[in-house]
Design a protein around this motif. Structure first.
Motif, PDB file in Angstrom:
ATOM      1  N   VAL A   1       1.643   7.874   9.555  1.00 49.31           N
ATOM      2  CA  VAL A   1       2.130   6.528   9.313  1.00 49.31           C
ATOM      3  C   VAL A   1       3.649   6.600   9.274  1.00 49.31           C
TER       4      VAL A   1
ATOM      5  N   PHE B   1       0.185   5.215   0.521  1.00 48.28           N
ATOM      6  CA  PHE B   1      -0.295   6.268   1.419  1.00 48.28           C
ATOM      7  C   PHE B   1      -0.326   7.629   0.728  1.00 48.28           C
TER       8      PHE B   1
ATOM      9  N   ALA C   1      -5.374  -0.627   4.796  1.00 48.79           N
ATOM     10  CA  ALA C   1      -5.141   0.811   4.995  1.00 48.79           C
ATOM     11  C   ALA C   1      -6.452   1.581   4.878  1.00 48.79           C
TER      12      ALA C   1
END
Length: 182
Positions: free
Chosen positions: A124, A137, A107
């Motif tokens: 995402v 995230f 990521a």
């Protein structure tokens, strides 16, 4: 690269990686694939992905450990769409390699690729049951933007929700500058 004592090699995807990607996708639970636009268990889909990657339309990284594909990341952006300033990050990690930091490293690398492409906004898409991925995230600065109920249907016909998280890179960059973080 090493993360949590697990060594792996991360490199750009090539057309020669199609068989490894097909074998990798076959090991994944189907719910891991639902956020993708296409089924990467199908050879013609992976071949098309490799061609788009070669042309620079998608930027993909693959993570290998002991010669086996254990994860991949892609930054997908359509320069001809209404949203050429937006890119999507897609991350997949083999079940046996999870919780070792590989997804986090992929990521981070994908995020860095998006920054070099002058992407203004990153999104995402995640199945809400993947709480660890959502937490990752969110730690990177993404926030929930939408929940699409019953948005995808698996091979058994079961519908699943998709959560969309996003980060405004221009706003984040301005905030970092305002706080003296460079």
């Amino acid at each position: 690269m090493t993360t949590n004592d697990q060594a792996f090699e991360a490199r750009a995807m090539t057309a020669d990686d199609v068989p490894a990607i097909l074998a990798f996708a076959a090991r994944l639970p189907v719910t891991d694939l639902l956020f993708l636009q296409r089924d990467i268990r199908v050879e013609k889909v992976v071949t098309a992905w490799a061609k788009q990657n070669e042309r620079g339309l998608i930027r993909s990284l693959l993570a290998f450990s002991d010669g086996q594909l254990i994860g991949c990341a892609a930054v997908v952006r359509d320069a001809l769409s209404w949203s050429p300033h937006v890119a999507e990050i897609r991350i997949l990690v083999a079940p046996e390699s999870r919780r070792g930091g590989i997804g986090r490293r992929l990521a981070q690398e994908a995020f860095a690729l998006a920054l070099t492409d002058n992407t203004e906004k990153l999104i995402v898409s995640i199945v809400p049951e993947q709480r660890g991925a959502i937490a990752l995230f969110e730690e990177m600065g993404f926030s929930a933007e939408a929940l699409l109920r019953d948005h995808v249907r698996d091979a058994d016909g079961v519908k699943h929700d998709i959560a969309i998280l996003s980060i405004d890179l221009l706003r984040q960059g301005s905030q970092r500058l305002a706080y003296g973080l460079g």
